[in-house]
Design an enzyme around this catalytic site. Structure first.
Site, PDB file in Angstrom:
ATOM      1  N   ARG A 120     -16.367 -59.334 -67.009  1.00  0.00           N
ATOM      2  CA  ARG A 120     -17.606 -59.490 -66.226  1.00  0.00           C
ATOM      3  C   ARG A 120     -17.740 -58.454 -65.100  1.00  0.00           C
ATOM      4  O   ARG A 120     -18.449 -58.668 -64.125  1.00  0.00           O
ATOM      5  CB  ARG A 120     -17.722 -60.899 -65.639  1.00  0.00           C
ATOM      6  N   LYS A 142     -27.666 -47.029 -64.764  1.00  0.00           N
ATOM      7  CA  LYS A 142     -28.032 -47.405 -66.134  1.00  0.00           C
ATOM      8  C   LYS A 142     -26.825 -47.156 -67.029  1.00  0.00           C
ATOM      9  O   LYS A 142     -26.276 -46.057 -67.042  1.00  0.00           O
ATOM     10  CB  LYS A 142     -29.214 -46.576 -66.634  1.00  0.00           C
ATOM     11  N   GLU A 184     -34.329 -31.955 -67.840  1.00  0.00           N
ATOM     12  CA  GLU A 184     -34.438 -33.027 -66.838  1.00  0.00           C
ATOM     13  C   GLU A 184     -34.733 -32.453 -65.452  1.00  0.00           C
ATOM     14  O   GLU A 184     -35.478 -33.040 -64.665  1.00  0.00           O
ATOM     15  CB  GLU A 184     -33.153 -33.870 -66.772  1.00  0.00           C
ATOM     16  N   LYS A 233     -33.634 -38.813 -57.201  1.00  0.00           N
ATOM     17  CA  LYS A 233     -33.260 -39.993 -57.995  1.00  0.00           C
ATOM     18  C   LYS A 233     -32.850 -41.151 -57.080  1.00  0.00           C
ATOM     19  O   LYS A 233     -33.237 -42.301 -57.316  1.00  0.00           O
ATOM     20  CB  LYS A 233     -32.130 -39.629 -58.968  1.00  0.00           C
ATOM     21  N   GLU A 243     -36.170 -50.832 -62.575  1.00  0.00           N
ATOM     22  CA  GLU A 243     -37.285 -50.209 -63.289  1.00  0.00           C
ATOM     23  C   GLU A 243     -38.437 -51.167 -63.557  1.00  0.00           C
ATOM     24  O   GLU A 243     -38.913 -51.303 -64.689  1.00  0.00           O
ATOM     25  CB  GLU A 243     -36.781 -49.613 -64.615  1.00  0.00           C
ATOM     26  N   ARG A 247     -39.467 -46.712 -60.749  1.00  0.00           N
ATOM     27  CA  ARG A 247     -38.431 -45.994 -61.519  1.00  0.00           C
ATOM     28  C   ARG A 247     -38.982 -45.440 -62.836  1.00  0.00           C
ATOM     29  O   ARG A 247     -38.412 -44.541 -63.431  1.00  0.00           O
ATOM     30  CB  ARG A 247     -37.229 -46.917 -61.767  1.00  0.00           C
ATOM     31  N   ASN A 251     -39.255 -41.466 -66.211  1.00  0.00           N
ATOM     32  CA  ASN A 251     -39.445 -41.336 -67.663  1.00  0.00           C
ATOM     33  C   ASN A 251     -40.558 -40.356 -68.024  1.00  0.00           C
ATOM     34  O   ASN A 251     -41.059 -40.383 -69.157  1.00  0.00           O
ATOM     35  CB  ASN A 251     -39.743 -42.705 -68.281  1.00  0.00           C
ATOM     36  N   HIS A 254     -40.682 -38.861 -71.398  1.00  0.00           N
ATOM     37  CA  HIS A 254     -39.718 -39.585 -72.225  1.00  0.00           C
ATOM     38  C   HIS A 254     -40.343 -40.473 -73.304  1.00  0.00           C
ATOM     39  O   HIS A 254     -39.710 -40.735 -74.315  1.00  0.00           O
ATOM     40  CB  HIS A 254     -38.793 -40.438 -71.353  1.00  0.00           C
ATOM     41  N   HIS A 258     -38.581 -39.611 -76.534  1.00  0.00           N
ATOM     42  CA  HIS A 258     -37.699 -40.536 -77.262  1.00  0.00           C
ATOM     43  C   HIS A 258     -38.166 -40.721 -78.704  1.00  0.00           C
ATOM     44  O   HIS A 258     -37.357 -40.817 -79.624  1.00  0.00           O
ATOM     45  CB  HIS A 258     -37.649 -41.898 -76.558  1.00  0.00           C
ATOM     46  N   HIS A 271     -32.055 -33.770 -76.201  1.00  0.00           N
ATOM     47  CA  HIS A 271     -32.879 -34.641 -75.360  1.00  0.00           C
ATOM     48  C   HIS A 271     -33.822 -33.798 -74.497  1.00  0.00           C
ATOM     49  O   HIS A 271     -35.008 -34.089 -74.366  1.00  0.00           O
ATOM     50  CB  HIS A 271     -31.956 -35.503 -74.492  1.00  0.00           C
TER      51      HIS A 271
HETATM   52  N1  GLY Z   1     -32.829 -41.782 -66.767  1.00  0.00           N
HETATM   53  C1  GLY Z   1     -33.861 -42.503 -66.165  1.00  0.00           C
HETATM   54  C2  GLY Z   1     -33.383 -43.502 -65.189  1.00  0.00           C
HETATM   55  O1  GLY Z   1     -32.240 -43.474 -64.758  1.00  0.00           O
HETATM   56  O2  GLY Z   1     -34.152 -44.351 -64.822  1.00  0.00           O
END
Ligand code: GLY
Length: 357
Positions: A120, A142, A184, A233, A243, A247, A251, A254, A258, A271
């Site tokens: 956990r 993430k 990026e 960031k 998000e 946040r 994207n 993206h 994606h 990517h």
């Molecule tokens: N890679 C996008 C984020 O961390 O929200």
């Protein structure tokens, strides 16, 4: 050394992000300073281990168990997740020990997800070694693995205890890896003002002015680029860790990117290449909708073309829309796009699949 802190007020959780062109001794002492436990599970990319393993390990009096992960997105899967968990269990790791993730986004995401779920939650330290991981995936918590149904579909928000970014790792990145990270970086230039930083750099100009030095991998300039992106960031993640809203600006490019990656089975394009195509599409769409004028569109295309990203052959829109409907952010009848609205500013827009077609 630049020392940022990421402050998640809602959780009363703060962690540090160190950025420097460390000397070898400096890097190791920072690592030792940050590792508070005796026993460490170091998940390290095969390539990084080959190039730097002997210089990083042994870690003084720490008891290090190394798990070497082959490079490539295809390894960010359930099988390796389970293997690392079993490796930790077999070697008696407890919740008081920690995981060190040394590598690019694959290592960071996978080791991060192990850390999030092992008993956990066990402490995690991120040491990103690719440009993409430095400016994006190592910061913000993430963690994920890929599934047959898509990328990052199983994961957790799990913040590291600290992030140590040594820009010297970027010297030995192959060109393909470096370029994907630049995708990026360019993204941050187009979302800069929407990130809610009190001060901003004008990253669009900075990238233009320092283009040659970036391509020559001038370490001082790369350090500055990483600092700017990480500051942006942090600003976003502090305001919206999970998000729900802001946040999503990260994207930019993206939603379509994606879908392109998925359509080509993550094999044909990096990517970075895919999201650059996503950004080009976003600029076209925003211009068509009257959200931006032609000058901004041309300025954006100018910056993108400077970096000479490999062009993407656009699949049929119908196919892409099907794939975009499976995006984590999409709902039954809405597909979300981050679209530019002014220099360095974006806005979240939603479209029905019919509208997109
Ligand atoms: N890679 C996008 C984020 O961390 O929200």
């Amino acid at each position: 050394m630049t020392n940022f802190s990421l402050n998640l007020k809602s959780k009363e959780q703060i962690y540090n992000i160190y950025i420097d062109d460390f000397s070898l001794d400096g890097f190791k002492s920072k690592l030792l300073e940050e590792i508070k436990c005796k026993k460490v599970l170091a998940v390290i990319s095969e390539k990084v281990n080959k190039l730097y393993g002997d210089r990083i390990f042994p870690l003084n009096e720490k008891i290090v168990y190394k798990y070497i992960l082959p490079d490539g997105e295809k390894h960010k899967n359930f099988k390796n997740y389970q293997k690392i968990l079993n490796f930790a269990l077999k070697n008696g790791f407890t919740r008081k020990d920690c995981i060190l993730a040394i590598g690019g986004g694959v290592v960071g995401d996978l080791a991060g997800f192990v850390a999030a779920t092992y008993m956990r939650g066990i402490d995690l330290i991120q040491v990103p070694t690719t440009l993409l991981a430095c400016v994006d995936s190592s910061v913000g918590g993430k963690t994920a693995i890929d599934t047959d149904f898509g990328k990052n579909l199983v994961g957790a928000f799990y913040q590291p205890k600290s992030v140590i970014i040594d820009v010297n790792f970027l010297r030995t990145l192959d060109d393909k890896q470096f370029k994907t990270g630049l995708g990026e970086v360019v993204k941050y230039a187009f979302i800069e003002k929407s990130c809610g930083c009190v001060e901003y750099e004008n990253l669009i100009n900075y990238l233009h002015e320092n283009f040659e030095k970036i391509m020559q991998r001038d370490i001082k300039v790369l350090k500055r680029v990483v600092e700017i992106c990480v500051a942006l960031k942090i600003s976003v993640v502090e305001k919206d860790e999970k998000e729900t809203d802001l946040r999503r600006v990260l994207n930019f490019g993206h939603t379509l990117g994606h879908a392109i990656e998925k359509f080509t089975k993550y094999k044909k394009y990096t990517h970075g290449e895919a999201i650059v195509q996503g950004m080009i599409f976003a600029f076209e769409l925003a211009h068509k909708l009257g959200m931006i004028d032609v000058n901004y569109k041309f300025a954006a295309m100018d910056l993108i073309s400077k970096f000479e990203f490999r062009p993407v052959k656009m699949p049929k829109m119908k196919k892409l829309v099907e794939l975009m409907k499976m995006d984590k952010k999409a709902t039954v009848d809405e597909i979300f796009f981050v679209l530019p609205k002014d220099y360095g500013q974006v806005q979240i827009c939603s479209f029905t699949p019919q509208e997109l077609l």
